[in-house]
Write a protein that holds these residues in place. Structure first.
Motif, PDB file in Angstrom:
ATOM      1  N   MET A   1       0.837  -1.197   0.000  1.00  0.00           N
ATOM      2  CA  MET A   1       0.000   0.000   0.000  1.00  0.00           C
ATOM      3  C   MET A   1       0.874   1.249   0.000  1.00  0.00           C
ATOM      4  SD  MET A   1      -3.101  -0.905   2.625  1.00  0.00           S
ATOM      5  CE  MET A   1      -4.044  -2.431   2.449  1.00  0.00           C
ATOM      6  N   VAL A   2       0.289   2.343  -0.425  1.00  0.00           N
ATOM      7  CA  VAL A   2       1.010   3.621  -0.315  1.00  0.00           C
ATOM      8  C   VAL A   2       0.178   4.564   0.558  1.00  0.00           C
ATOM      9  CG1 VAL A   2       2.139   5.526  -1.496  1.00  0.00           C
ATOM     10  CG2 VAL A   2       2.100   3.277  -2.566  1.00  0.00           C
ATOM     11  N   ASP A   3      -0.886   5.134  -0.014  1.00  0.00           N
ATOM     12  CA  ASP A   3      -1.660   6.094   0.774  1.00  0.00           C
ATOM     13  C   ASP A   3      -2.649   5.393   1.702  1.00  0.00           C
ATOM     14  OD1 ASP A   3      -3.019   5.296  -1.674  1.00  0.00           O
ATOM     15  OD2 ASP A   3      -4.658   6.506  -0.892  1.00  0.00           O
ATOM     16  N   ALA A   4      -3.202   4.257   1.247  1.00  0.00           N
ATOM     17  CA  ALA A   4      -4.218   3.510   2.008  1.00  0.00           C
ATOM     18  C   ALA A   4      -5.505   4.300   2.220  1.00  0.00           C
ATOM     19  CB  ALA A   4      -3.664   3.014   3.344  1.00  0.00           C
TER      20      ALA A   4
ATOM     21  N   GLY B   1      -7.413   4.882  -0.770  1.00  0.00           N
ATOM     22  CA  GLY B   1      -8.133   4.670  -2.024  1.00  0.00           C
ATOM     23  C   GLY B   1      -7.696   5.602  -3.124  1.00  0.00           C
ATOM     24  N   MET B   2      -6.529   6.200  -2.994  1.00  0.00           N
ATOM     25  CA  MET B   2      -6.097   7.203  -3.945  1.00  0.00           C
ATOM     26  C   MET B   2      -5.161   6.657  -5.020  1.00  0.00           C
ATOM     27  SD  MET B   2      -3.200   9.318  -4.370  1.00  0.00           S
ATOM     28  CE  MET B   2      -2.420  10.049  -2.945  1.00  0.00           C
ATOM     29  N   CYS B   3      -4.377   5.611  -4.705  1.00  0.00           N
ATOM     30  CA  CYS B   3      -3.299   5.275  -5.635  1.00  0.00           C
ATOM     31  C   CYS B   3      -3.498   3.985  -6.419  1.00  0.00           C
ATOM     32  CB  CYS B   3      -1.970   5.234  -4.894  1.00  0.00           C
ATOM     33  SG  CYS B   3      -1.724   3.752  -3.900  1.00  0.00           S
ATOM     34  N   GLY B   4      -4.212   3.025  -5.863  1.00  0.00           N
ATOM     35  CA  GLY B   4      -4.389   1.778  -6.601  1.00  0.00           C
ATOM     36  C   GLY B   4      -3.256   0.776  -6.438  1.00  0.00           C
ATOM     37  N   ALA B   5      -2.287   1.065  -5.581  1.00  0.00           N
ATOM     38  CA  ALA B   5      -1.183   0.123  -5.372  1.00  0.00           C
ATOM     39  C   ALA B   5      -1.696  -1.196  -4.816  1.00  0.00           C
ATOM     40  CB  ALA B   5      -0.162   0.714  -4.393  1.00  0.00           C
ATOM     41  N   CYS B   6      -2.753  -1.113  -4.019  1.00  0.00           N
ATOM     42  CA  CYS B   6      -3.227  -2.260  -3.260  1.00  0.00           C
ATOM     43  C   CYS B   6      -4.262  -3.064  -4.013  1.00  0.00           C
ATOM     44  CB  CYS B   6      -3.842  -1.752  -1.967  1.00  0.00           C
ATOM     45  SG  CYS B   6      -5.288  -0.724  -2.303  1.00  0.00           S
TER      46      CYS B   6
ATOM     47  N   CYS C   1      -7.253  -1.439   0.546  1.00  0.00           N
ATOM     48  CA  CYS C   1      -7.219  -0.481   1.652  1.00  0.00           C
ATOM     49  C   CYS C   1      -8.600   0.071   1.995  1.00  0.00           C
ATOM     50  CB  CYS C   1      -6.247   0.655   1.370  1.00  0.00           C
ATOM     51  SG  CYS C   1      -6.744   1.745   0.028  1.00  0.00           S
TER      52      CYS C   1
HETATM   53  S1  FES Z   1      -3.044   1.874  -0.942  1.00  0.00           S
HETATM   54 FE1  FES Z   1      -3.415   3.434  -2.377  1.00  0.00          FE
HETATM   55  S2  FES Z   1      -5.395   2.913  -3.024  1.00  0.00           S
HETATM   56 FE2  FES Z   1      -5.051   1.426  -1.532  1.00  0.00          FE
END
Ligand code: FES
Ligand code: FAD
Ligand code: SF4
Lengths: 278, 468
Positions: free
Chosen positions: A215-218, A220-225, A237
C-alpha cells in the motif's frame, strides 16, 4: 506524536509494540489497520491494530522483521516516537453471532486474527482457534488466543509443538470430525490462506481472509493495493482488507507482493525480504 | 500613442530553461525564471488597459496591470503583495496555471502579437519575495471565536484556510496524508513545481495562524459530523478527486503497471526518485508506456525519463490537437525525447512468467463524429492490433471522486459521478454548515479554479457565521 510505550520481542523477529494514538484507539474496531512511517524518509506500511486501550489511548501492533521498514521499526525503543501513524483504516471485520467460527492464524497472522477471535467470542460465537508456526519458538500469542477461544488447536511445521503439520491439516480434521462450522477467518502467509480457502471450498464454508498487498496512501487514492476478487479489481485499503477467500486471486496477490523484491533486497543489503507473503 | 507603439515593438521575453538533454536526467526545475532586467522589460510591455481583459480572464481577479506597474517601478515586493491581495499562492500559480487559456489568452497584446507574459512575471515576483525572505504576515482582524474545519490541504484547502484566518476565524486543516499540499505535493513533479515552494506556502499559512493536522483521514476515524459535534461551526470539504481510474482491460493488474496517482505519489510525496536514500521503491522501466493525453500524462512520462527510461511512449487515442495537456508541457516532453503514439489505444497487457508486464497490445484508432465534449470521437480500426514492448506502464487517463466523505456524511448530496453538489457561487452543499470546493465539486480541473472556488466559499462561510 505517536510515542512508543512498550516494545516486546515475542520471538526472535516478531515484535509487539504499544503506541500512543488516542484518536485511533477511540475509533478502532477489529480488523482495521494503521499506516505508519518510522521517519521522514521512510516508507508507509500498513499494520493491523491488534488491540486498543481506549482509556490509555494506545494501540498495539505486532509485526515481523521482513524488510527495511520493519527492521527500522524494530530498532525503535520505548520513548521514541514514530514519524506518522494514520488510522483506523479499512473496513472493520463483519462481526455477528455466526454460530461456530473457526479463527486461523499463521505466523505473525495470529496477531491479526486475535482481535477477530476476541470480538467473535464477545458476540456469542463458539470460537475454535487454530494457530500455527514453523516451529515452537516462534509461535506467538498462544495464551491470548486461548483466552478468547472455546478451543485452541496448535500446529507446528516441524512438530516441535502441538500437531505436526499445517493449520490446514488441523482444519481438515475439525471438518472431518463432523463439527458444523459456520464461518472461517484465516490470516497468515498468502500460500496458507490459499490452501485454507481450498479446504473449505467443497464444504461451502464462508472463509474470510485478510489481505496484505503493498500500500502507499491507504485511502483509495493510488491503486497500489489492487487485488482481484471474484474477477473484479478491488482496492484492499478501502474495500478490504478482508475478502471472501473463495473469490480471491491469490496468485495475483503473490506476484504483486514480489514487485519490489530486488530493490528491497538492495536496500536491505540482506537476504530477507517481504516477498514471500506476510 | 508614441509610447504604445514603442511598447509593442518590445518582444515577449522568453524564459531560460535547463537544456533538454541535461534536464531529462535530473529532477531540478526546468524553467529558470526571469532576471530582474528581463522582468522589468517584460513588464514594460503592458499597456495598462483601462478595462483590462486579463483581469476578467483571471479566476481570482488579480490586479494584473497593478502588479505589473509595480514591477516596472522595481518595487518587486510591492508587486508580490499586490498579487497576494487576491491570490495567496503566486509562486505556485506562476508555474502551473494555464495562463494561455486565462489572463494571457485575452490580453489585448495577444490580438496582434504575443500577450504579456503574466505568468512568468507572477512567478518572478513571488520568487523574489520568497528568496528575499521579506514575507509579510498581515495583522489579523479581531478574532471572531468561530472555528472552521477544512478537510484536505490541496490548493482549495490552503486558500480557504488563509482567507478565513485573515477574517479572524480559527481554522484547522485536516489532511489524510503525512504532508500538506494535496496534488501540489504528491502529484505535480519537482521539476515543474519544486516542493520547497509548496512547503513555504504551507509554513506561511501556519504563521498566519492556521492549524494543520496531518495523518487524519476524515470519514475513516473522525467523520464530518464528528467535527461538527466537536464544536466546529462550519466544515469545508476540499478533498480533491483523488481516486484512480483504470481502463479495466485484461492484464491491467500485472506488476509494473501503475496508476499515475501511485507513480507520482511514490516519486513526489515519498521521494522514491531518491531511493535508497528514501525507503520507498519505484519501478525503473526501460521502455515505458504512459496512457493518456493530459498534464498528468506528461508529468508521468517526464518522470519516467528522469528515472532512466530509454524509451517513453505517450499512448493516446486521439491526436495531438485534442490533447488536454498544456501545449508547453507537450513541447517540454517532446524536447526531452518523449515519443508520441497517437491514435493508439491499449486493449490488453501481456505479462512475462513472473507476472511483470512485457507488452501493451494496442489498437489503432481514427477520428469519427464529435462527442459530447466537442472533440472527435476516436473509433478503433478493425484488425489493427499491434504490440508495443514495454516493461512499465502508467495509466494516466483521469481520476474520479473518492467516496470516503460522501459515504460517511449522511445527507450530503452528490451527483451521478460521485462529486459533491454545491450552490455555484457559495460552495454550500445540501447540508447546513458544510461547504465544498475544488476538484471534489468540479472533477479534476485546475489549481486556480480550486482556489477560486475556495475564495467564494470563504466569503459564504464568513457570511453564514455572521448570521449564525
Ligand atoms: S493503498 Fe493506495 S489505493 Fe489502496
Ligand atoms: C499530476 C498532476 C498534474 C497537474 N498539473 C496541473 C497544472 O499544471 N496546472 C493546474 O492548474 N492544475 C494541475 N493539476 C490539477 C490540480 O492539481 C487540481 O485541480 C487541484 O490540485 C485541485 O485542488 P483541490 O484542493 O481541490 O484538491 P487536491 O489538490 O487533490 O487536494 C485534496 C487533498 O485532500 C486530501 N484528502 C482527501 N480525502 C481526505 C479525507 N477524507 N480526509 C482528509 N484529507 C483528505 C488529499 O490527501 C489531498 O491532500 C494537476 C493534477 C495532477 C494530478
Ligand atoms: S490585457 Fe495585457 S496589456 Fe492589458 S493590462 Fe492586462 S496584461 Fe496589460
Amino acid at each position: 506524536m505517536n510515542e512508543i510505550i512498550n516494545r516486546v520481542f515475542l520471538s526472535e523477529n516478531v515484535i509487539r509494540m504499544v503506541v500512543s494514538a488516542p484518536e485511533i484507539a477511540a475509533k478502532r474496531k477489529a480488523g482495521q489497520f494503521v499506516v505508519l512511517m518510522t521517519d521522514e524518509k521512510g516508507e508507509r506500511i500498513p499494520l493491523t491494530i491488534v488491540e486498543d486501550d481506549k482509556k490509555k489511548g494506545t494501540i498495539t501492533i505486532i509485526f515481523q522483521i521482513v524488510g527495511k521498514t520493519t527492521t527500522d521499526l524494530a530498532g525503535m525503543k520505548e520513548g521514541d516516537s514514530l514519524f506518522s501513524v494514520v488510522g483506523p483504516l479499512g473496513h472493520p471485520t463483519e462481526i455477528e453471532n455466526f454460530g461456530t467460527s473457526v479463527c486461523i492464524g499463521g505466523g505473525v497472522g495470529i496477531g491479526v486474527v486475535y482481535p477477530i477471535a476476541a470480538a467473535l467470542r464477545e458476540t456469542g460465537n463458539e470460537v475454535i482457534s487454530i494457530i500455527g508456526a514453523r516451529t515452537k519458538d516462534i509461535l506467538i500469542l498462544e495464551e491470548e488466543m486461548r483466552s478468547v477461544s472455546d478451543e485452541l488447536l496448535v500446529a507446528t511445521d516441524d512438530g516441535s509443538y502441538g500437531y505436526h503439520g499445517f493449520v490446514s491439516d488441523v482444519l481438515k480434521n475439525v471438518i472431518d470430525s463432523g463439527k458444523t462450522i459456520d464461518r472461517v477467518f484465516a490470516v497468515g502467509p498468502v500460500p496458507m490462506m490459499r490452501v485454507l480457502a481450498e479446504v473449505t471450498r467443497p464444504f461451502h464454508i464462508k472463509t474470510i481472509v485478510s489481505l496484505n498487498p503493498i500500500m502507499v496512501d491507504a485511502t483509495g487514492m493510488c491503486g497500489a493495493c489492487r487485488v482481484s476478487v471474484g474477477g473484479e479489481t478491488k482496492l484492499a485499503c478501502v474495500d478490504g482488507p478482508e475478502f471472501d477467500g473463495h473469490e480471491v486471486d491469490f496468485d495475483l496477490l503473490m506476484t504483486r507482493l514480489r514487485m519490489y523484491c530486488d530493490q528491497e533486497k538492495a536496500a536491505m543489503d540482506a537476504s530477507r525480504c517481504r516477498c514471500n507473503g506476510r | 500613442m508614441e509610447d504604445k507603439k514603442k511598447k509593442i515593438k518590445i518582444p515577449r521575453q522568453s524564459m531560460r530553461e535547463q537544456d533538454p538533454q541535461v534536464r531529462s536526467k535530473n529532477f531540478d526545475e526546468v524553467p529558470l525564471g526571469y532576471t530582474e532586467e528581463e522582468a522589468i522589460l517584460e513588464a514594460s510591455r503592458c499597456l495598462h488597459c483601462k478595462k483590462p481583459f486579463c483581469v476578467a480572464g483571471c479566476p481570482v481577479d488579480i490586479d494584473i496591470p497593478g502588479f505589473i506597474r509595480l514591477i516596472s517601478e522595481k518595487d518587486f515586493i510591492g508587486a508580490a503583495r499586490k498579487i497576494k491581495e487576491t491570490n495567496s499562492l503566486p509562486a505556485v500559480c506562476g508555474r502551473v496555471c494555464p495562463q494561455e487559456n486565462q489572463c494571457e489568452e485575452v490580453c489585448v497584446l495577444g490580438k496582434k502579437g504575443d500577450p504579456v507574459a503574466i505568468g512568468r512575471l507572477e512567478r518572478f515576483v513571488a520568487d523574489y519575495e520568497r528568496t528575499a525572505g521579506d514575507i509579510l504576515i498581515p495583522e489579523i482582524s479581531l478574532k471572531t471565536g468561530k472555528r472552521i474545519a477544512v478537510v484536505g490541504s490541496g490548493p482549495a484547502g490552503l486558500t480557504i484556510a488563509g482567507d478565513l484566518v485573515k477574517l479572524g476565524h480559527d481554522v484547522t486543516i485536516f489532511e489524510g496524508l503525512h504532508k500538506a499540499g494535496g496534488v501540489l505535493i504528491y502529484g505535480i513533479p519537482e521539476f515543474r513545481l519544486p516542493k520547497d515552494i509548496v512547503d513555504a506556502e504551507v509554513e506561511y499559512l501556519e504563521k498566519l495562524g492556521a492549524e494543520i493536522v496531518t495523518n487524519t483521514v476524515v470519514g475513516r476515524g473522525k467523520t464530518v459530523d464528528d467535527l461538527l459535534e466537536e464544536g466546529y461551526d462550519a466544515v469545508f470539504l476540499g478533498v480533491g478527486a483523488g481516486a484512480p481510474v483504470f481502463m479495466n482491460i485484461p492484464g491491467e493488474n500485472l506488476s509494473g503497471i501503475y496508476s499515475a496517482n501511485e507513480y507520482l505519489t511514490r516519486s513526489n510525496l515519498m521521494k522514491a526518485y531518491r531511493f535508497p536514500e528514501y525507503d520507498t521503491p519505484i519501478a525503473r522501466g526501460k521502455n515505458v508506456g504512459v496512457i493518456g493525453g493530459g498534464n498528468v500524462t506528461m508529468d508521468s512520462a517526464r518522470t519516467a525519463l528522469r528515472l532512466g527510461a530509454e524509451n517513453v511512449y505517450v499512448i493516446y487515442r486521439r491526436t495531438e490537437v485534442e490533447m488536454p495537456a498544456r501545449i508547453e508541457e507537450v513541447h517540454h516532453a517532446k524536447e526531452e525525447g518523449v515519443q508520441f503514439k497517437l491514435l493508439t489505444n491499449p486493449v490488453e497487457y501481456i505479462g512475462d512468467d513472473n507476472g511483470w508486464v512485457k507488452g501493451a497490445k494496442c489498437i489503432r484508432m481514427e477520428l469519427g463524429e464529435p462527442d459530447d465534449s466537442g472533440r472527435r470521437r476516436p473509433v478503433p480500426i478493425k484488425d489493427s492490433e499491434f504490440v508495443i514492448d514495454v516493461d512499465m506502464v502508467v495509466v494516466a487517463i483521469g481520476t474520479m471522486a473518492n467516496p470516503v466523505i460522501p459515504v460517511t456524511t449522511p445527507g450530503l448530496e452528490t451527483n451521478r459521478r460521485g462529486y459533491i453538489v454545491t450552490k455555484d457561487e457559495t460552495g454550500e452543499t445540501s447540508r447546513e454548515g458544510i461547504y465544498a470546493g475544488g476538484d471534489i465539486v468540479t472533477g479534476s480541473a485546475t489549481v486556480i479554479l480550486a482556489m477560486g472556488a475556495a475564495k467564494k466559499a470563504a466569503r459564504a462561510i464568513d457570511e453564514y457565521l455572521k448570521n449564525k
